[in-house]
Design a protein around this motif. Structure first.
Motif, PDB file in Angstrom:
ATOM      1  N   LEU A  90       0.834  -1.206   0.000  1.00  0.00           N
ATOM      2  CA  LEU A  90       0.000   0.000   0.000  1.00  0.00           C
ATOM      3  C   LEU A  90       0.869   1.255   0.000  1.00  0.00           C
ATOM      4  CD1 LEU A  90      -2.646  -1.084   2.672  1.00  0.00           C
ATOM      5  CD2 LEU A  90      -3.091  -0.792   0.232  1.00  0.00           C
ATOM      6  N   ALA A  91       1.890   1.249   0.837  1.00  0.00           N
ATOM      7  CA  ALA A  91       2.760   2.426   0.953  1.00  0.00           C
ATOM      8  C   ALA A  91       3.501   2.700  -0.353  1.00  0.00           C
ATOM      9  CB  ALA A  91       3.751   2.235   2.102  1.00  0.00           C
ATOM     10  N   THR A  92       4.077   1.659  -0.941  1.00  0.00           N
ATOM     11  CA  THR A  92       4.847   1.888  -2.172  1.00  0.00           C
ATOM     12  C   THR A  92       3.940   2.320  -3.322  1.00  0.00           C
ATOM     13  OG1 THR A  92       4.810  -0.502  -2.601  1.00  0.00           O
ATOM     14  CG2 THR A  92       6.770   0.381  -1.561  1.00  0.00           C
ATOM     15  N   GLU A 101       4.566   5.800  -5.099  1.00  0.00           N
ATOM     16  CA  GLU A 101       4.824   5.808  -6.539  1.00  0.00           C
ATOM     17  C   GLU A 101       3.848   6.703  -7.288  1.00  0.00           C
ATOM     18  OE1 GLU A 101       4.481   1.668  -7.392  1.00  0.00           O
ATOM     19  OE2 GLU A 101       6.640   1.288  -7.288  1.00  0.00           O
ATOM     20  N   GLY A 102       2.738   7.064  -6.613  1.00  0.00           N
ATOM     21  CA  GLY A 102       1.730   7.901  -7.259  1.00  0.00           C
ATOM     22  C   GLY A 102       0.645   7.116  -7.967  1.00  0.00           C
ATOM     23  N   HIS A 103       0.718   5.771  -7.902  1.00  0.00           N
ATOM     24  CA  HIS A 103      -0.321   4.953  -8.541  1.00  0.00           C
ATOM     25  C   HIS A 103      -1.584   4.917  -7.686  1.00  0.00           C
ATOM     26  CE1 HIS A 103       2.813   3.900 -11.205  1.00  0.00           C
ATOM     27  NE2 HIS A 103       3.402   2.983 -10.448  1.00  0.00           N
ATOM     28  N   GLY A 104      -1.441   5.132  -6.407  1.00  0.00           N
ATOM     29  CA  GLY A 104      -2.575   5.082  -5.504  1.00  0.00           C
ATOM     30  C   GLY A 104      -2.924   3.665  -5.098  1.00  0.00           C
ATOM     31  N   HIS A 105      -3.777   3.564  -4.082  1.00  0.00           N
ATOM     32  CA  HIS A 105      -4.244   2.254  -3.635  1.00  0.00           C
ATOM     33  C   HIS A 105      -5.745   2.360  -3.327  1.00  0.00           C
ATOM     34  CE1 HIS A 105      -4.301   3.802   0.489  1.00  0.00           C
ATOM     35  NE2 HIS A 105      -3.048   4.199   0.337  1.00  0.00           N
ATOM     36  N   PRO A 106      -6.450   1.237  -3.215  1.00  0.00           N
ATOM     37  CA  PRO A 106      -7.914   1.268  -3.101  1.00  0.00           C
ATOM     38  C   PRO A 106      -8.460   2.040  -1.914  1.00  0.00           C
ATOM     39  CG  PRO A 106      -7.166  -0.936  -3.651  1.00  0.00           C
ATOM     40  CD  PRO A 106      -5.948  -0.144  -3.361  1.00  0.00           C
ATOM     41  N   PHE A 107      -7.718   2.143  -0.826  1.00  0.00           N
ATOM     42  CA  PHE A 107      -8.262   2.822   0.350  1.00  0.00           C
ATOM     43  C   PHE A 107      -8.251   4.340   0.215  1.00  0.00           C
ATOM     44  CE2 PHE A 107      -6.682  -1.229   2.410  1.00  0.00           C
ATOM     45  CZ  PHE A 107      -7.952  -1.787   2.485  1.00  0.00           C
ATOM     46  N   GLY A 150     -10.498   8.073   1.507  1.00  0.00           N
ATOM     47  CA  GLY A 150      -9.780   9.098   2.258  1.00  0.00           C
ATOM     48  C   GLY A 150      -8.686   8.580   3.161  1.00  0.00           C
ATOM     49  N   ILE A 151      -8.368   7.272   3.057  1.00  0.00           N
ATOM     50  CA  ILE A 151      -7.371   6.666   3.942  1.00  0.00           C
ATOM     51  C   ILE A 151      -6.009   6.639   3.247  1.00  0.00           C
ATOM     52  CG2 ILE A 151      -6.708   4.580   5.218  1.00  0.00           C
ATOM     53  CD1 ILE A 151      -9.717   3.848   5.245  1.00  0.00           C
ATOM     54  N   THR A 152      -5.019   7.250   3.867  1.00  0.00           N
ATOM     55  CA  THR A 152      -3.671   7.243   3.299  1.00  0.00           C
ATOM     56  C   THR A 152      -2.665   6.766   4.344  1.00  0.00           C
ATOM     57  OG1 THR A 152      -3.414   9.582   3.881  1.00  0.00           O
ATOM     58  CG2 THR A 152      -4.099   9.093   1.633  1.00  0.00           C
ATOM     59  N   ILE A 153      -1.616   6.126   3.845  1.00  0.00           N
ATOM     60  CA  ILE A 153      -0.532   5.682   4.718  1.00  0.00           C
ATOM     61  C   ILE A 153       0.242   6.907   5.197  1.00  0.00           C
ATOM     62  CG2 ILE A 153       1.568   4.283   4.866  1.00  0.00           C
ATOM     63  CD1 ILE A 153      -0.983   2.635   4.487  1.00  0.00           C
TER      64      ILE A 153
END
Length: 206
Positions: free
Chosen positions: A34-36, A40-46, A50-53
């Protein structure tokens, strides 16, 4: 392939994340992915929820008192609660935060079962309520929190996580494991708060 390349590019950042966010413990695989993806700017489903690492160097939400007014800073009861929160930050390792200021972290109190790996994930809201989430992993816990009783949403987000190579082995929130936090974070915070009130000479509220 992108996440494999990213992992080498972000090795130092992940080491810092391990040191500053997890007390030197290894970064769990799903959190690494999730962090990478986020870095990387690709984003993740969360992120759509509004949830970010959190960044490795970000201040722990439990010790962030920047929102307090000068009047609140001289209120002994409020400061007793702040002192209790600061002690709680030793046991609750913050990993992610949402856009409303709620955060998610691993409960790593010494009393927690040492063979329980990974440890329970706790959500803390802006009112300092501690929510014990289901799931064996950080990703399962976040999914547990956002899906409620919406199985369609659960399956949709699980499929998006699969594209990051994060596996969710069940198809609904109710099928996720329930891990027990020991001691309960809510109780631990209350005990620390009462102890701080006593130390400051405030009347007992028990």
């Amino acid at each position: 392939m992108g996440s494999e390349r990213g992992s080498s590019v972000f090795d130092e950042r992940l080491k810092e994340f391990s040191l500053k966010r997890l007390g030197g413990r290894p970064v769990p695989e799903d959190v690494r992915l999730l962090a990478t993806a986020q870095w990387e700017g690709h984003g993740h489903p969360f992120e759509q929820f509004g949830i970010t690492i959190l960044e490795p160097s970000a201040q722990h939400p439990l010790i962030d008192t920047s929102c307090l007014s000068e009047k609140e800073r001289v209120d002994p009861d409020i400061m007793a609660n702040c002192a209790a929160s600061e002690q709680m930050a030793m046991y609750l390792k913050a990993v992610a935060q949402d856009e409303d200021g709620n955060f998610y972290g691993y409960w790593l109190h010494p009393q927690q079962q040492k063979d329980q790996q990974p440890p329970p994930v706790i959500k803390v809201d802006t009112e300092l309520t501690y929510w014990e989430l289901g799931g064996h992993t950080f990703s399962e816990a976040c999914l547990y929190d956002i899906a409620f009783d919406d199985d369609e949403l659960f399956v949709k987000v699980a499929a998006e996580l699969a594209r990051l190579h994060i596996s969710i082995p069940v198809s609904s929130r109710e099928d996720l494991a329930e891990l027990s936090a020991d001691p309960a974070p809510e109780d631990m915070h209350r005990r620390l708060y009462y102890a701080e009130r006593e130390r400051l000479g405030l009347p007992s509220q028990r």
